[in-house]
Design an enzyme around this catalytic site. Structure first.
Site, PDB file in Angstrom:
ATOM      1  N   PHE A  75       0.844  -1.185   0.000  1.00  0.00           N
ATOM      2  CA  PHE A  75       0.000   0.000   0.000  1.00  0.00           C
ATOM      3  C   PHE A  75       0.888   1.248   0.000  1.00  0.00           C
ATOM      4  CE2 PHE A  75      -3.884   2.004   2.393  1.00  0.00           C
ATOM      5  CZ  PHE A  75      -4.060   2.880   1.349  1.00  0.00           C
ATOM      6  N   CYS A  76       0.672   2.134  -0.969  1.00  0.00           N
ATOM      7  CA  CYS A  76       1.371   3.416  -1.073  1.00  0.00           C
ATOM      8  C   CYS A  76       2.890   3.195  -1.143  1.00  0.00           C
ATOM      9  CB  CYS A  76       0.975   4.331   0.079  1.00  0.00           C
ATOM     10  SG  CYS A  76       1.490   6.046  -0.169  1.00  0.00           S
TER      11      CYS A  76
END
Length: 624
Positions: free
Chosen positions: A357-358
Site C-alpha cells: 500500500f502506497c
C-alpha cells in the site's frame, strides 16, 4: 505516501461530526443565558477568561518564536519561504509584461464580485442554491441572511476569477505549481467562513452559549498550541475514543517474528482450509499498519482471511535516532525479504502472494525487481499494489514541497535528529486538502468551541511515524526527484541494479480517482513498465477511502475496469466499465484465479515451526 481520508460527514455549521464536549466547562456549551443566571455565568466566564489569557501569553510567545524560526530558516519547515517568494516574484514579473491580461483579470474579478454582491441583496435566494454544495457554506444561514450570502458569493466569485487568471500561466513549471498552490492556500484562509463575526453559524452559537463557545474555542486553541509545543497541532479527532488492540486492529493473530525494523504478524484463520500460497501485506511506514485492519466491518485483513488466505502483515517500528542510517534497501532486506524467509519457515511455502500500500507498494515493486535480477522471481506468485506510483513524472501537488533545495535543508535538519518528525508530513498532507483538514477544524474547534468527534480514519491518520534520515533522503532524491525507479538499471538495492521491465509476476494495480497523493494518471504508467500481466483498476474516492472500501449495503464507492491497457490513462478511462460497489470481491476473485494449488488445512499461528512471541497487533504498533 499516505495521507488522510477523503470524506467526512458535515453537520449544520459546516463542521464535521456530531457535537461533543470533553471540557470541564462543557455545561456552558449548551447553556443559554437567562436573566436569573446571567450574573453567575458572567462571573464564571470572566474568571475563566483571565485564566486563559494568562496561559495564552506564554503559548503565543512560544508560537511566535517558532513561526519566526521557520520563516527565517532557523527551524526546518516543509514550506520554503524563499522558494515560494521567488515563485511569486517570477510570476508577477511575467504578468507585468502582459498588462492587458493583468487588467483583464482585475476587471473580471471586480465584475464577478460586484455581480455576486448585488445579486445577494436584490434577488431572493434560489430554491436550490449551488453555493451550498461547498461544505464551508452548508449552514442555511449563508443563504438566508443577505449579508452572509453576499460575503459568501463574493468570495466564491473571487476564487473563480483568480482561477481564471492562474489558468493563463505557463504550465509545467515548479513556479507555476507553487503559485497556484499557495494562492489557493491564501484564498482558503480568507474565506468568510473562517472569521467568527462573518460566520452565521458561529455567531449563532456564540449567542446561544452566552459567549461560552468563544472561551471554549480559545481553550481548544491553547490546548493545540500546548500539545504542539508552540506549533499549532490542530486536533482532528477524539484521541481518547480508540485504543489500538481494543477498538482498532482487533483481528486475532500472533507476532511470529521480529527484528529491529518490523514485527511479522500471522492471523488466526477464519476458514477450515486455506490457499497453499500465503498472503503478505506490506503497509506504508509513514503510518501504522492497521489501516489494513481498522475495524471488523472495514478490515482488509479480515476480508482476506474470510477468502481463505493465510495472512501475514508487516508492522513497522517507529524509528528513532538509532535507525538514522537505515536506507531503503534496509527496509527491503529487513521487511519483505525477511518476511518471505520467515513465511517459508512457518508454512513451508516458497511462493507467496504480496500486497503493498502506497510507499509499501513502491517497496514491493522494487523488491520484485530485485528478486528478478537475482533469479528468484518464483518467491512471489502475484503482487497487488494500492495507490502506488512508480513513475514520478507528475507527482501532483506534493511536488510543491519537494526539490533539491528542500532535500538539502532536510538533510541538514536530520543531522541533529536522525529522522524527520511525523508532524511535518501531517502538515503537508493537510495543506493539500486544506479546507477539509485545516479550516473545517478551525471552524469547529475554535469558532464553534467544539471538540472533534471520534473518527477511526482520522485517529489512524494522526498516529503517524518518524522517518529515518538515510531512507528519506535516498527516496526523495533517487525515486521522487530523479524518477530512478522507472529507469532500467538506474537504481541499485544491496548492490544489485534493478529494472521494472524484468518483472513478469502478475500484478493487480489499484489507483483511486480522487487521490491527491498518488494521482491515478501517475499510477497508470505502471501498466507499461512491467513485462507481465497487469490488471489495472480505478477505484472511486481518494487515497484512503478508495482503497479501504469494503463490501456494504448500500455501496459507498464503485470502480472502473477494462481488459486492455491503452497508452494513455485518458484513453483507458474512456473505454472503461463502471461497477458499483467495492473492488475487494473482484480482487479476491483475481487472486483465486492465480492460486492453482490445492488448498491446505488452516494454518494456526504459533502451531507451526515458529512460536508465537505475543498477541496481535504486537508492541511495535503501539510505539509513539
Amino acid at each position: 505516501m499516505d495521507g488522510p481520508p477523503e470524506r467526512m460527514v458535515y453537520k449544520t455549521g459546516g463542521c464535521p461530526g456530531p457535537e461533543r464536549s470533553s471540557s470541564p466547562h462543557g455545561d456552558l456549551r449548551q447553556t443559554k443565558v437567562t436573566d436569573g443566571m446571567a450574573n453567575d455565568v458572567t462571573t464564571e466566564q470572566w474568571t475563566r477568561y483571565m485564566t486563559l489569557v494568562q496561559r495564552a501569553q506564554t503559548l503565543f510567545a512560544r508560537a511566535q518564536a517558532r513561526a519566526t524560526a521557520k520563516a527565517t530558516g532557523g527551524e526546518f519547515s516543509i514550506v520554503d519561504v524563499k522558494s515560494v517568494t521567488s515563485a511569486f516574484l517570477r510570476v508577477w514579473a511575467e504578468l507585468a509584461q502582459r498588462p492587458a491580461d493583468l487588467w483583464a483579470f482585475q476587471a473580471n474579478a471586480v465584475l464577478k464580485v460586484s455581480q455576486a454582491w448585488m445579486t445577494a441583496w436584490t434577488e431572493p435566494p434560489p430554491e436550490t442554491d449551488p453555493a451550498a454544495r461547498d461544505r464551508r457554506f452548508r449552514d442555511p444561514g449563508w443563504t438566508a441572511d443577505p449579508l452572509s450570502r453576499a460575503l459568501r458569493d463574493s468570495h466564491l466569485a473571487l476564487e473563480a476569477a483568480t482561477q481564471d487568471m492562474l489558468a493563463t500561466l505557463p504550465k509545467g513549471t515548479k513556479e507555476q505549481l507553487r503559485v497556484e498552490f499557495y494562492t489557493r492556500q491564501i484564498l482558503s484562509a480568507l474565506s468568510p467562513s473562517n472569521i467568527l463575526t462573518l460566520n452565521p453559524a458561529a455567531r449563532a452559537r456564540l449567542l446561544e452559549t452566552g459567549g461560552a463557545s468563544l472561551l471554549d474555542g480559545l481553550e481548544n486553541l491553547l490546548d493545540d498550541l500546548d500539545r504542539g509545543k508552540g506549533r499549532l497541532d490542530i486536533a482532528t479527532n477524539d484521541q481518547t475514543a480508540f485504543v489500538v488492540g481494543r477498538d482498532l486492529a482487533t483481528t486475532p493473530g500472533k507476532v511470529v517474528f521480529q527484528n529491529d525494523m518490523m514485527q511479522l504478524i500471522q492471523y488466526t484463520p477464519l476458514t477450515e482450509t486455506q490457499h497453499a500460497r500465503p498472503l503478505l501485506f506490506v503497509p506504508p511506514w509513514i503510518n501504522k499498519f492497521y489501516i489494513l485492519d481498522m475495524r471488523e466491518k472495514n478490515s482488509l485483513v479480515r476480508y482476506a482471511l474470510s477468502r481463505g488466505h493465510t495472512v501475514f502483515v508487516i508492522s513497522w517500528i517507529n524509528p528513532g535516532p538509532e535507525h538514522a542510517d537505515r536506507g531503503f534497501d534496509a527496509y527491503m532486506t529487513n521487511g519483505p525479504l525477511a518476511a518471505l524467509d520467515v513465511i517459508e519457515t512457518a508454512t513451508g511455502a516458497r511462493t507467496v502472494n504480496i500486497l503493498g500500500f502506497c510507499i509499501g507498494g513502491i517497496l514491493v515493486t522494487a523488491t520484485l525487481a530485485y528478486l528478478a535480477a537475482r533469479g528468484e522471481a518464483d518467491r512471489v506468485g502475484t503482487a497487488t499494489t494500492l495507490a502506488t506510483m512508480v513513475d514520478f513524472t507528475d507527482v501532483g501537488e506534493i511536488g510543491v514541497f519537494i526539490d533539491n533545495d528542500r532535500v538539502r535543508a532536510l538533510r541538514q535538519h536530520m543531522k541533529d535528529t536522525g529522522y524527520l518528525e511525523n508532524y511535518h508530513l501531517q502538515d503537508m498532507f493537510a495543506m493539500i486538502r486544506e479546507n477539509d483538514l485545516v479550516w473545517s477544524f478551525h471552524v469547529m474547534n475554535y469558532l464553534m468551541g467544539r471538540k472533534p468527534p471520534a473518527f477511526d480514519l482520522l485517529f489512524w491518520n494522526s498516529d503517524s511515524t518518524r522517518l529515518p534520515a538515510a531512507m528519506l533522503t535516498w527516496y526523495l532524491e533517487k525515486v521522487y526527484i530523479e524518477n530512478g525507479l522507472r529507469q532500467p538499471g538506474y537504481l541499485s538495492l544491496n548492490g544489485t541494479p534493478i529494472a521494472l521491465g524484468r518483472i513478469e509476476t502478475p500484478f493487480f494495480v489499484l489507483a483511486t480517482k480522487e487521490d491527491h497523493i498518488a494521482p491515478w494518471r501517475s499510477v497508470y504508467p505502471t501498466t507499461g513498465l512491467l513485462s507481465g500481466e497487469v490488471r489495472f483498476v480505478l477505484g472511486g474516492s481518494g487515497h484512503i477511502a478508495g482503497a479501504i472500501n469494503p463490501p456494504q449495503e448500500p455501496p459507498k464507492y464503485g470502480y472502473w475496469t477494462r481488459d486492455d491497457a491503452p497508452e494513455t490513462p485518458e484513453a483507458w478511462l474512456a473505454g472503461a466499465r463502471y461497477t458499483e460497489g467495492s473492488w475487494w470481491p473482484m480482487w479476491g476473485d483475481w487472486l483465486d484465479a492465480h492460486c492453482p494449488e490445492a488448498r491446505v488445512p488452516a494454518r494456526v499461528p504459533g502451531e507451526g515451526a515458529l512460536p508465537a512471541l505475543e498477541d496481535a497487533p504486537g508492541s511495535y504498533v503501539r510505539m509513539r
